[in-house]
Design an enzyme around this catalytic site. Sequence first.
Site, mmCIF file in Angstrom:
data_model
loop_
_atom_site.group_PDB
_atom_site.id
_atom_site.type_symbol
_atom_site.label_atom_id
_atom_site.label_comp_id
_atom_site.label_asym_id
_atom_site.label_seq_id
_atom_site.Cartn_x
_atom_site.Cartn_y
_atom_site.Cartn_z
ATOM 1 N N ARG A 111 11.722 -2.352 6.723
ATOM 2 C CA ARG A 111 10.813 -3.151 5.875
ATOM 3 C C ARG A 111 11.227 -4.627 5.931
ATOM 4 N NH1 ARG A 111 9.493 -2.358 -0.636
ATOM 5 N NH2 ARG A 111 8.259 -4.251 -0.868
ATOM 6 N N ASN A 149 3.004 4.798 2.950
ATOM 7 C CA ASN A 149 2.308 3.566 3.300
ATOM 8 C C ASN A 149 2.377 3.274 4.782
ATOM 9 O OD1 ASN A 149 0.993 2.211 1.227
ATOM 10 N ND2 ASN A 149 2.931 1.611 0.257
ATOM 11 N N CYS A 193 -2.810 5.766 -3.847
ATOM 12 C CA CYS A 193 -2.025 4.557 -4.090
ATOM 13 C C CYS A 193 -1.971 4.316 -5.596
ATOM 14 C CB CYS A 193 -2.712 3.382 -3.402
ATOM 15 S SG CYS A 193 -2.078 1.777 -3.911
ATOM 16 N N ASP A 194 -0.835 3.842 -6.055
ATOM 17 C CA ASP A 194 -0.688 3.632 -7.502
ATOM 18 C C ASP A 194 -0.987 2.200 -7.944
ATOM 19 O OD1 ASP A 194 1.428 2.396 -6.322
ATOM 20 O OD2 ASP A 194 2.929 3.151 -7.698
ATOM 21 N N HIS A 247 -5.373 -1.290 -1.008
ATOM 22 C CA HIS A 247 -4.783 -2.623 -1.171
ATOM 23 C C HIS A 247 -5.804 -3.707 -0.841
ATOM 24 C CE1 HIS A 247 -0.262 -1.274 -0.908
ATOM 25 N NE2 HIS A 247 -0.942 -0.647 -1.845
ATOM 26 N N TYR A 284 -3.230 -7.259 -4.152
ATOM 27 C CA TYR A 284 -2.935 -7.433 -2.720
ATOM 28 C C TYR A 284 -3.931 -8.365 -2.024
ATOM 29 C CZ TYR A 284 0.824 -4.033 -2.670
ATOM 30 O OH TYR A 284 2.021 -3.395 -2.880
ATOM 31 N N ARG A 337 11.173 -9.430 -0.209
ATOM 32 C CA ARG A 337 11.094 -8.334 -1.198
ATOM 33 C C ARG A 337 12.040 -7.173 -0.817
ATOM 34 N NH1 ARG A 337 10.974 -6.583 -6.159
ATOM 35 N NH2 ARG A 337 10.118 -4.502 -6.320
HETATM 36 C C1 G6P Z 1 2.882 -0.654 -5.228
HETATM 37 C C2 G6P Z 1 1.988 -0.252 -4.109
HETATM 38 C C3 G6P Z 1 2.761 0.463 -3.064
HETATM 39 C C4 G6P Z 1 3.914 -0.374 -2.606
HETATM 40 C C5 G6P Z 1 4.780 -0.748 -3.773
HETATM 41 C C6 G6P Z 1 5.872 -1.703 -3.352
HETATM 42 O O1 G6P Z 1 3.332 0.475 -5.897
HETATM 43 O O2 G6P Z 1 0.920 0.547 -4.496
HETATM 44 O O3 G6P Z 1 1.909 0.767 -2.007
HETATM 45 O O4 G6P Z 1 4.698 0.291 -1.643
HETATM 46 O O5 G6P Z 1 3.998 -1.357 -4.747
HETATM 47 O O6 G6P Z 1 6.729 -1.877 -4.404
HETATM 48 P P1 G6P Z 1 8.205 -2.440 -4.200
HETATM 49 O O7 G6P Z 1 8.740 -2.433 -5.574
HETATM 50 O O8 G6P Z 1 8.894 -1.505 -3.253
HETATM 51 O O9 G6P Z 1 8.042 -3.796 -3.627
HETATM 52 MN MN MN Z 2 -0.135 1.279 -2.610
#
Ligand code: G6P
Ligand code: MN
Length: 445
Positions: free
Chosen positions: A94, A148, A171-172, A201, A264, A284
Amino acid sequence: MKKHSICIIGGGSRYTPDMLAMLCNQKERFLLRKIVLYDNESERQEVVGQYAKILFKEYYPELEEVIWTTDEKEAFQDIDFAFMQIRAGRLKMREKDEKIPLKHGCIGQETCGAGGFAYGLRSVPAVIDLIKSIRIYSPKCWILNYSNPAAIVAEATKRVFPGDYRIINICDMPIAIMDIYASVLGVNRRDFEPKYFGLNHFGWFTHVLDKKTGKDYLPKLREILKTPVDVQTEPLFQEKSWRLTFEFMSQMINDYDEYLPNTYLQYYLYPAKMKDKENQEYTRANEVMDGNEKETYDRLHKIISLGKMHGTDYEITSDVGCHAEYIVDLATSIANNTNEIFLIITENYGVINNVSSEMLVEVPCRVGSNGVEPLSVGSIPTFYKGLMENQYAYEKLAVDACLEGSYKKALQALVLNRTVINTDVAKELLKDLIEANKGYWNELY
Ligand code: G6P
Ligand code: MN
């Protein structure tokens, strides 16, 4: 009521402990007999497994079986639900997804733009292999997939497993956004019925209705959110990049006089501004590795050394976060056939009647024991249609590139992406991404 068995794939993930706590909280409604944790990496899996043993002994003693394993056969046989949340290449990759595009002057983001593209080409082969294996041992289990970049993964699962309606991609993020709406209004998120359309997103709330009264909160929310919010009570606001993301909603709401955007969209509508905000040395991924991920495993280690949770600082609470809540709520609606409404990534087929029929849209759906039933959206204005068709063409080309091993389509995909656009930049980027993803990507010719 039937007792179910579930397998969490990505069992060693930092997200798993909350899911396990949620399964305890929800045990009256979603009855379980067996929980399996599966991961391809034994070290982290072992930590979460040891934690699960303590948790379930205290909070779910009626469970008949709890296992954690790195063996696919052991994990996937006799399963009713598979919760998939894998990260191919983990946070180390990532970090590259985020840093390589920045080097070329493009935004560096986990799921959007060139970073999301790179992640997609790693994720698709991994997810496909896992689903093939799950289907050998549990041909009819429900596969609820968070992995993802969900838009690209969903396009690939649609093609490789056509007609398999028990694979559901979710997706949350819209839920996390609704949690913020609920906080600023002082109401409960579960009382909302969202009207929403878009791609993953990449979507918009058109109404936020009160389930009981039918009242639309959207106009009021737009007014409130035109000024940047700071919701101290929301855990995400403790993290700098999420706080900035939620603050930026106000800019989008001021610039566009309808709907409420998914956060997003900031990357696609303001790519230059977003890029300037990023720190090439510390993205991030670094923030997560040094923060949330470290804290999660530190907490698990402490619980393991205490050997208990009751009567300690680590009692579970009802607040487990929307990522865990959403997937368990979805499974519960399927298991009990309650047909509740969820936002799901699903095939369009006229749900939005003026965009491509085969498009994978994210829209409200009723979900029960026969699967997903999308609710009609109707037609959408030209601006949104244009954005979505362009983005969907990018997603399709990304999957083509991956499944066909096509360099040409990979380049076309990147050029179509609103955060890249320039062919010379796309070629240079692709060169670096190919190099960084050796061993993960299918080869491109
Ligand atoms: C949200 C999105 C996910 C993403 C995540 C990243 O939950 O829906 O698709 O992967 O954010 O969060 P993070 O805390 O890992 O940056
Ligand atoms: Mn997501």
